[in-house]
Structures are given as C-alpha cells and as structure tokens.
Design a protein around this motif. Structure first.
Motif, PDB file in Angstrom:
ATOM      1  N   TRP A  48     -18.579 -25.527  26.332  1.00  0.00           N
ATOM      2  CA  TRP A  48     -18.270 -26.857  25.818  1.00  0.00           C
ATOM      3  C   TRP A  48     -18.374 -26.867  24.296  1.00  0.00           C
ATOM      4  O   TRP A  48     -19.178 -26.121  23.739  1.00  0.00           O
ATOM      5  CB  TRP A  48     -19.268 -27.870  26.379  1.00  0.00           C
ATOM      6  CG  TRP A  48     -19.293 -27.995  27.849  1.00  0.00           C
ATOM      7  CD1 TRP A  48     -20.131 -27.345  28.719  1.00  0.00           C
ATOM      8  CD2 TRP A  48     -18.457 -28.817  28.661  1.00  0.00           C
ATOM      9  NE1 TRP A  48     -19.859 -27.726  30.014  1.00  0.00           N
ATOM     10  CE2 TRP A  48     -18.834 -28.630  29.999  1.00  0.00           C
ATOM     11  CE3 TRP A  48     -17.422 -29.710  28.376  1.00  0.00           C
ATOM     12  CZ2 TRP A  48     -18.224 -29.295  31.056  1.00  0.00           C
ATOM     13  CZ3 TRP A  48     -16.808 -30.368  29.416  1.00  0.00           C
ATOM     14  CH2 TRP A  48     -17.204 -30.161  30.743  1.00  0.00           C
ATOM     15  N   PRO A  49     -17.637 -27.734  23.633  1.00  0.00           N
ATOM     16  CA  PRO A  49     -17.755 -27.817  22.174  1.00  0.00           C
ATOM     17  C   PRO A  49     -19.091 -28.406  21.723  1.00  0.00           C
ATOM     18  O   PRO A  49     -19.555 -28.120  20.621  1.00  0.00           O
ATOM     19  CB  PRO A  49     -16.596 -28.712  21.743  1.00  0.00           C
ATOM     20  CG  PRO A  49     -16.178 -29.443  22.959  1.00  0.00           C
ATOM     21  CD  PRO A  49     -16.568 -28.597  24.145  1.00  0.00           C
ATOM     22  N   SER A  50     -19.737 -29.199  22.582  1.00  0.00           N
ATOM     23  CA  SER A  50     -21.032 -29.789  22.252  1.00  0.00           C
ATOM     24  C   SER A  50     -21.685 -30.310  23.526  1.00  0.00           C
ATOM     25  O   SER A  50     -21.024 -30.519  24.542  1.00  0.00           O
ATOM     26  CB  SER A  50     -20.860 -30.951  21.271  1.00  0.00           C
ATOM     27  OG  SER A  50     -20.189 -32.030  21.906  1.00  0.00           O
ATOM     28  N   LYS A  51     -22.981 -30.551  23.446  1.00  0.00           N
ATOM     29  CA  LYS A  51     -23.698 -31.144  24.572  1.00  0.00           C
ATOM     30  C   LYS A  51     -23.202 -32.567  24.813  1.00  0.00           C
ATOM     31  O   LYS A  51     -23.086 -33.011  25.960  1.00  0.00           O
ATOM     32  CB  LYS A  51     -25.205 -31.141  24.330  1.00  0.00           C
ATOM     33  CG  LYS A  51     -25.999 -31.645  25.530  1.00  0.00           C
ATOM     34  CD  LYS A  51     -27.488 -31.499  25.297  1.00  0.00           C
ATOM     35  CE  LYS A  51     -28.306 -31.773  26.535  1.00  0.00           C
ATOM     36  NZ  LYS A  51     -28.203 -33.107  27.080  1.00  0.00           N
ATOM     37  N   ALA A  52     -22.861 -33.278  23.741  1.00  0.00           N
ATOM     38  CA  ALA A  52     -22.367 -34.654  23.876  1.00  0.00           C
ATOM     39  C   ALA A  52     -21.069 -34.685  24.682  1.00  0.00           C
ATOM     40  O   ALA A  52     -20.898 -35.549  25.555  1.00  0.00           O
ATOM     41  CB  ALA A  52     -22.162 -35.288  22.503  1.00  0.00           C
ATOM     42  N   VAL A  53     -20.160 -33.742  24.422  1.00  0.00           N
ATOM     43  CA  VAL A  53     -18.901 -33.682  25.183  1.00  0.00           C
ATOM     44  C   VAL A  53     -19.216 -33.393  26.643  1.00  0.00           C
ATOM     45  O   VAL A  53     -18.671 -34.015  27.550  1.00  0.00           O
ATOM     46  CB  VAL A  53     -17.931 -32.637  24.593  1.00  0.00           C
ATOM     47  CG1 VAL A  53     -16.740 -32.404  25.513  1.00  0.00           C
ATOM     48  CG2 VAL A  53     -17.465 -33.064  23.207  1.00  0.00           C
TER      49      VAL A  53
END
Length: 122
Positions: free
Chosen positions: A78-83
């Motif tokens: 993933w590009p970030s944990k938020a995504v």
C-alpha cells in the motif's frame, strides 16, 4: 526510512488444501482485482515450494498445516497505512468478495495476518 513508494504492507500465511490450488488461484485473482481498485499498489500470492518443518516453530506449525495442505505466503503493498485503513472496510464489504460469490478455499480461522510499516525496501 523507506526507499520506494511502498510505505505499508499487509502479510498473510495460511494452509490451503493442496487439492484446492486452482480454486485458491481463482479466489486470489478476484481478491487482487478488488484490492488494486481500492488502492493496493501490488498483490503477491505465493504457493509453497521449499518450506521446511521446524523443531520449535515454522510456517507449517504456525498455521497447523495438515498432511493434505500447502502453505501460501502473500502480501499487499500500500502507498500508506491511511490508504490501507480506508480501503479495508470497503474491500470487506465489496460484493465480489462475499462468501457466497468468492468463498475462501481454506480454513480462515488458521490464517495469520498483520500490517507492517516498511522500514527497509531496497
């Protein structure tokens, strides 16, 4: 510090009945499409090839693999944990992944999973 665009990884290990390999591949392909639509950068599914038995711990012991099962090792980038956090509820509710449409061809109670922050990625 992360050297690529991948900032967050979900990892999975499970035991799949060896006879269900084709079903697993179909299940995983369908799931991969959904994960990618919701923001996963990469989906990797791996089938056991050289997985030794351990004396204290091993992949097989961790998932309580039976004689007629094989180990799968998978990860989502993933590009970030938020995504990832935003995507997961949508993925779980997506009609294409409901049990009546795309049943898991393995015992989900023995699935090991977790989310990981990427600390080295070369």
């Amino acid at each position: 510090m992360n050297n690529t665009n991948t900032a967050y990884v979900d990892g999975f290990v499970a035991a799949v009945p060896t006879a269900n390999k084709s079903q697993f591949i179909e299940h995983a392909r369908a799931a991969a499409e959904v994960f990618k639509e919701y923001g996963a950068l990469r989906v990797v599914e791996c089938w056991e090839d050289d997985v030794p038995e351990g004396e204290v711990t091993s992949f097989s012991m961790a998932v309580k693999r039976k004689d007629d099962e094989s180990i799968i090792f998978s990860w989502l980038e993933w590009p970030s944990k938020a995504v990832r956090d935003d995507a997961m509820p949508k993925v779980m509710e997506d009609p294409r992944l409901q049990m009546d449409v795309n049943p898991m061809p393995f015992d989900g109670k023995r699935l090991i999973f977790g989310g990981f922050e990427s600390i080295i990625n070369m």
